[in-house]
Design a protein around this motif. Structure first.
Motif, mmCIF file in Angstrom:
data_model
loop_
_atom_site.group_PDB
_atom_site.id
_atom_site.type_symbol
_atom_site.label_atom_id
_atom_site.label_comp_id
_atom_site.label_asym_id
_atom_site.label_seq_id
_atom_site.Cartn_x
_atom_site.Cartn_y
_atom_site.Cartn_z
ATOM 1 N N PHE A 1 18.606 31.326 25.855
ATOM 2 C CA PHE A 1 20.091 30.982 24.694
ATOM 3 C C PHE A 1 19.710 29.369 23.248
ATOM 4 C CE2 PHE A 1 23.986 31.254 22.956
ATOM 5 C CZ PHE A 1 24.412 30.456 22.492
ATOM 6 N N SER B 1 6.998 31.118 30.227
ATOM 7 C CA SER B 1 7.190 31.703 31.666
ATOM 8 C C SER B 1 7.726 33.261 31.755
ATOM 9 C CB SER B 1 8.685 30.703 32.723
ATOM 10 O OG SER B 1 9.817 30.753 31.994
ATOM 11 N N GLY B 2 8.236 33.080 30.354
ATOM 12 C CA GLY B 2 8.771 34.769 30.686
ATOM 13 C C GLY B 2 10.470 34.600 30.255
ATOM 14 N N GLU B 3 11.226 33.386 30.166
ATOM 15 C CA GLU B 3 13.226 33.133 29.900
ATOM 16 C C GLU B 3 13.182 33.567 28.649
ATOM 17 O OE1 GLU B 3 14.669 30.265 32.390
ATOM 18 O OE2 GLU B 3 16.475 29.796 32.208
ATOM 19 N N MET B 4 14.134 34.226 28.391
ATOM 20 C CA MET B 4 14.780 33.788 27.372
ATOM 21 C C MET B 4 15.740 33.005 27.386
ATOM 22 S SD MET B 4 13.471 35.600 24.510
ATOM 23 C CE MET B 4 14.705 37.296 23.763
ATOM 24 N N HIS C 1 11.870 31.747 23.776
ATOM 25 C CA HIS C 1 11.612 33.154 24.868
ATOM 26 C C HIS C 1 9.792 31.395 25.887
ATOM 27 C CE1 HIS C 1 8.830 36.553 26.463
ATOM 28 N NE2 HIS C 1 9.304 36.273 27.518
#
Lengths: 120, 114
Positions: free
Chosen positions: A47, A42-45, A39
């Motif tokens: 892979f 920026s908030g993005e998860m 995570h």
């Protein structure tokens, strides 16, 4: 009951070291997938790596690898040669099919995550 | 383009007011998901669309609504925001309902309810 458990909420290592993040899970399905995500601030998860329950291959992706112990329902993420940019929160996730109103649909269940701090 | 876009990135809402969050992807993915992420908690699946079929989790069934007017867009709607809705909302998509690949996540929409 939680389906995915990450025991350690935080971890810290020196740059260049290797780290193992542990994850245990609970499922009654024969076929399922396990994922590790990072995570970002920026908030993005993002892979990182995937392990399929039916695979015996030792999954590896760059500096990421996993140790999959199916009988123990455990999957560990190993990050080698740690860099400061590896700092962040790492989530283990279990994907399994679940019966829902007559249809089998997949769901991804996350653990609570482990916050990693890499010290330069 | 393998990105999932979310709007707005930040949303401030008053208690009792509606909130609409938007997600889009151009990967022609069949499935789109909405997760709620609160600090120090696991992302919680709220609902997902497989094609045009909406699946809502049992414990969030009445709190959130969603629409998917076409393959690329998916919205998350809160009819009357409460303080407990303050969270990061993550949208994700995958190629099919069985992710042999992985979920692609957007950067999230941070909702603050006052």
């Amino acid at each position: 009951a939680e389906k995915v458990i990450q025991v350690w909420s935080t971890a810290s290592r020196q740059e260049g070291e290797e780290l193992t993040l542990d994850c245990s899970y609970e499922t009654s399905q024969v076929l399922y997938h396990l994922f590790w995500y990072k995570h970002l601030l920026s908030g993005e998860m993002v892979f990182l790596i995937r392990q399929t329950s039916s695979s015996t291959a030792k999954e590896r992706s760059g500096r990421y690898s996993v140790v999959f112990q199916k009988s123990l329902k455990s999957i560990s993420l190993i990050i080698s040669a740690l860099q400061p940019d590896d700092s962040g929160k790492y989530f283990c996730a279990l994907w399994e099919l679940a019966e829902d109103r007559g249809s089998a649909l997949g769901r991804l269940h996350f653990g609570a995550g482990t916050q990693l701090i890499v010290i330069p | 383009d393998t990105t999932v876009k979310q709007n707005p990135r930040y949303k401030l809402a008053r208690v009792g007011k509606p909130v609409n969050l938007i997600c889009s992807q151009t990967m022609n993915h069949d499935t789109m998901y909405w997760y709620q992420k609160k600090p120090n908690q696991a992302p919680k699946l709220l609902l997902f669309y497989y094609d045009k079929i909406l699946n809502r989790e049992a414990d969030t069934f009445e709190k959130f609504q969603s629409s998917r007017p076409n393959n690329s867009f998916c919205s998350l709607y809160i009819g009357s925001a409460g303080l407990e809705y303050s969270a990061m909302y993550l949208c994700a998509s995958s190629r099919d309902v069985q992710p042999t690949g992985q979920l692609y996540f957007g950067e999230g929409s941070k909702l603050t309810v006052l």
